[in-house]
Design an enzyme around this catalytic site. Structure first.
Site, mmCIF file in Angstrom:
data_model
loop_
_atom_site.group_PDB
_atom_site.id
_atom_site.type_symbol
_atom_site.label_atom_id
_atom_site.label_comp_id
_atom_site.label_asym_id
_atom_site.label_seq_id
_atom_site.Cartn_x
_atom_site.Cartn_y
_atom_site.Cartn_z
ATOM 1 N N GLY A 171 2.691 -1.040 4.492
ATOM 2 C CA GLY A 171 2.940 0.482 4.118
ATOM 3 C C GLY A 171 4.124 0.642 4.012
ATOM 4 O O GLY A 171 4.804 0.463 2.744
ATOM 5 N N GLY A 172 4.755 1.400 4.957
ATOM 6 C CA GLY A 172 6.204 1.971 4.850
ATOM 7 C C GLY A 172 7.419 0.954 4.346
ATOM 8 O O GLY A 172 7.918 1.389 3.440
ATOM 9 N N ASN A 219 0.741 -1.101 -0.039
ATOM 10 C CA ASN A 219 0.053 -0.107 0.153
ATOM 11 C C ASN A 219 1.055 1.343 0.127
ATOM 12 O O ASN A 219 1.421 1.676 1.166
ATOM 13 C CB ASN A 219 -1.068 -0.144 1.391
ATOM 14 C CG ASN A 219 -1.628 1.206 1.552
ATOM 15 O OD1 ASN A 219 -1.578 2.118 0.411
ATOM 16 N ND2 ASN A 219 -2.252 1.475 2.511
ATOM 17 N N TRP A 220 1.126 1.856 -1.159
ATOM 18 C CA TRP A 220 2.122 3.005 -1.322
ATOM 19 C C TRP A 220 1.661 4.144 -0.847
ATOM 20 O O TRP A 220 2.236 5.244 -0.745
ATOM 21 C CB TRP A 220 2.367 3.020 -2.800
ATOM 22 C CG TRP A 220 3.257 1.868 -3.169
ATOM 23 C CD1 TRP A 220 3.411 0.803 -2.817
ATOM 24 C CD2 TRP A 220 3.493 1.939 -4.786
ATOM 25 N NE1 TRP A 220 4.166 -0.039 -3.634
ATOM 26 C CE2 TRP A 220 4.421 0.723 -4.841
ATOM 27 C CE3 TRP A 220 3.791 2.671 -5.922
ATOM 28 C CZ2 TRP A 220 5.005 0.306 -6.065
ATOM 29 C CZ3 TRP A 220 4.507 2.349 -6.836
ATOM 30 C CH2 TRP A 220 5.005 1.213 -6.999
ATOM 31 N N LYS A 221 0.256 4.285 -0.411
ATOM 32 C CA LYS A 221 -0.468 5.449 0.080
ATOM 33 C C LYS A 221 -0.184 6.607 -0.946
ATOM 34 O O LYS A 221 -0.007 6.619 -2.067
ATOM 35 C CB LYS A 221 0.106 5.695 1.564
ATOM 36 C CG LYS A 221 -0.179 4.494 2.391
ATOM 37 C CD LYS A 221 -0.016 4.696 4.039
ATOM 38 C CE LYS A 221 -0.362 3.599 4.488
ATOM 39 N NZ LYS A 221 -0.498 3.450 5.880
ATOM 40 N N HIS A 270 -9.718 1.275 4.388
ATOM 41 C CA HIS A 270 -8.331 1.495 5.336
ATOM 42 C C HIS A 270 -8.515 2.413 6.274
ATOM 43 O O HIS A 270 -9.426 3.406 6.306
ATOM 44 C CB HIS A 270 -7.106 2.369 4.282
ATOM 45 C CG HIS A 270 -5.923 2.022 4.851
ATOM 46 N ND1 HIS A 270 -5.631 3.224 5.922
ATOM 47 C CD2 HIS A 270 -4.849 1.236 4.972
ATOM 48 C CE1 HIS A 270 -4.461 2.841 6.440
ATOM 49 N NE2 HIS A 270 -3.997 1.604 5.574
ATOM 50 N N GLY A 273 1.956 2.483 10.846
ATOM 51 C CA GLY A 273 2.892 3.175 10.568
ATOM 52 C C GLY A 273 3.501 3.745 12.125
ATOM 53 O O GLY A 273 4.307 4.834 12.095
ATOM 54 N N GLU A 300 -7.226 4.905 7.442
ATOM 55 C CA GLU A 300 -6.762 6.430 7.135
ATOM 56 C C GLU A 300 -8.162 6.816 6.328
ATOM 57 O O GLU A 300 -8.429 8.094 6.516
ATOM 58 C CB GLU A 300 -5.811 6.471 6.273
ATOM 59 C CG GLU A 300 -4.335 6.400 7.310
ATOM 60 C CD GLU A 300 -3.149 5.716 6.419
ATOM 61 O OE1 GLU A 300 -3.104 5.662 5.084
ATOM 62 O OE2 GLU A 300 -2.270 5.070 7.061
ATOM 63 N N SER A 308 2.897 -2.092 10.542
ATOM 64 C CA SER A 308 4.430 -2.238 10.694
ATOM 65 C C SER A 308 4.764 -3.470 10.486
ATOM 66 O O SER A 308 5.821 -4.103 11.080
ATOM 67 C CB SER A 308 4.425 -1.875 12.099
ATOM 68 O OG SER A 308 4.201 -0.176 12.338
ATOM 69 N N GLU A 327 -5.960 -4.788 10.337
ATOM 70 C CA GLU A 327 -4.810 -3.666 10.711
ATOM 71 C C GLU A 327 -4.993 -3.000 11.886
ATOM 72 O O GLU A 327 -6.053 -2.002 11.819
ATOM 73 C CB GLU A 327 -4.837 -2.871 9.492
ATOM 74 C CG GLU A 327 -4.601 -3.194 8.201
ATOM 75 C CD GLU A 327 -3.917 -2.425 7.049
ATOM 76 O OE1 GLU A 327 -3.017 -2.459 6.892
ATOM 77 O OE2 GLU A 327 -4.329 -1.358 6.910
HETATM 78 P P1 PGA Z 1 2.472 0.363 7.695
HETATM 79 O O1 PGA Z 1 1.096 0.729 6.884
HETATM 80 O O2 PGA Z 1 3.295 -1.039 7.148
HETATM 81 O O3 PGA Z 1 3.294 1.512 7.446
HETATM 82 O O4 PGA Z 1 2.243 0.297 9.210
HETATM 83 C C1 PGA Z 1 0.459 -0.414 6.843
HETATM 84 C C2 PGA Z 1 -0.937 -0.024 6.008
HETATM 85 O O5 PGA Z 1 -1.439 1.157 6.491
HETATM 86 O O6 PGA Z 1 -1.743 -0.875 5.347
#
Ligand code: PGA
Length: 254
Positions: free
Chosen positions: A237-238, A9-11, A96, A176, A98, A216, A170
């Site tokens: 994500g990251g 997930n590159w956001k 998600h 994050g 967010e 994470s 999640e």
């Molecule tokens: P993260 O994000 O790996 O940076 O914690 C995961 C996500 O939000 O899908």
């Protein structure tokens, strides 16, 4: 036997040119690895086409991070399911945390998007998960149960058996933050998600659903999480923004 699925997930990261470079780097890093893990990248809308060109002919599938529940019309700023499929998109992340917390997406909205995605031939990756406060007050089971029941309302056992839906657990407190759920905490919640799906449809249908862990996930903790019986992949994500860490996670699932 569920095939593991690791999605990046590159956001809101990567230009069209950077997306092309990252996909090429992931492919190079994967080399001739043929392990049975499905690999997906979810660039921002503006980089989907260039990422799609770069991954053509490779084992990487294309995903998006959101879409509209509507099919077309006067909805400024929105993108429809068929616009995504026209670019070769196969998966779409929906609900998600967010989107839920920053953009007010409710379970009802997520459910409408899930329906629209399946109808258009897209496979939704439906995100659920509790906040830190909900965990600390012991409300996490109720919160995640409600999210699964309402976000996936109306999804049939046949759709689940056909692999049309992926669920991502999640925990919001792990996204994050560098904090990861322990493998036991994650397994417990994944088993809960599967029980709720079984109650909604059938045990056989629920057993077919792939449930990703997200929050994470990194090369250091991926192997132990992915070894748990109900953890069928990761939503990253990251660590998905660099080819080496993303591919290390994929290989941890092999
Ligand atoms: P993260 O994000 O790996 O940076 O914690 C995961 C996500 O939000 O899908």
């Amino acid at each position: 036997m569920r095939k593991k699925i690791v999605a990046g997930n590159w956001k809101m990261n990567k230009s069209a040119a950077e997306a092309r470079e990252l996909v090429a780097a992931i492919n190079a890093e994967l080399g001739d690895c043929e392990c049975p893990v499905e690999v997906v990248v979810c660039p921002p809308f503006t980089a989907i086409e260039s990422a799609g060109t770069a991954l053509a002919g490779s084992r990487i599938a294309l995903g998006a991070q959101n879409m509209s529940e509507r099919s077309a019309g006067a909805f400024t700023g929105e993108v429809s399911a068929s616009m995504l499929t026209s670019l070769g998109v196969k998966y779409v992340i929906l609900g998600h945390s967010e989107r839920r917390t920053l953009y007010g997406e409710t379970d009802a909205i997520v459910n409408a998007k899930v329906r629209a995605a399946i109808n258009a031939g897209l496979n939704p990756i439906v995100c659920v998960g509790e906040t830190l406060q909900e965990r600390e007050t012991g409300a996490m089971d109720d919160v995640v149960t409600r999210q699964v029941q309402q976000s996936l309302a109306g999804v049939t056992g046949d759709e689940l058996k056909a692999g049309k839906v992926v669920v991502a657990y999640e925990p919001v407190w792990a996204i994050g933050t560098g904090k990861t759920a322990s493998k036991e905490q994650a397994q417990e919640m994944h088993a809960l998600v599967r029980r709720v799906l079984a109650e909604m449809t059938s045990g056989i249908a629920a057993a077919a659903v792939r449930i990703q862990y997200g929050g994470s996930m990194k090369p250091e903790n991926a192997a132990e999480l992915l070894a748990m019986p109900d953890i069928d992949g990761g939503l990253i994500g990251g660590a998905a923004l660099q080819a080496d860490s993303f591919v290390a996670i994929i290989k941890a699932g092999c």
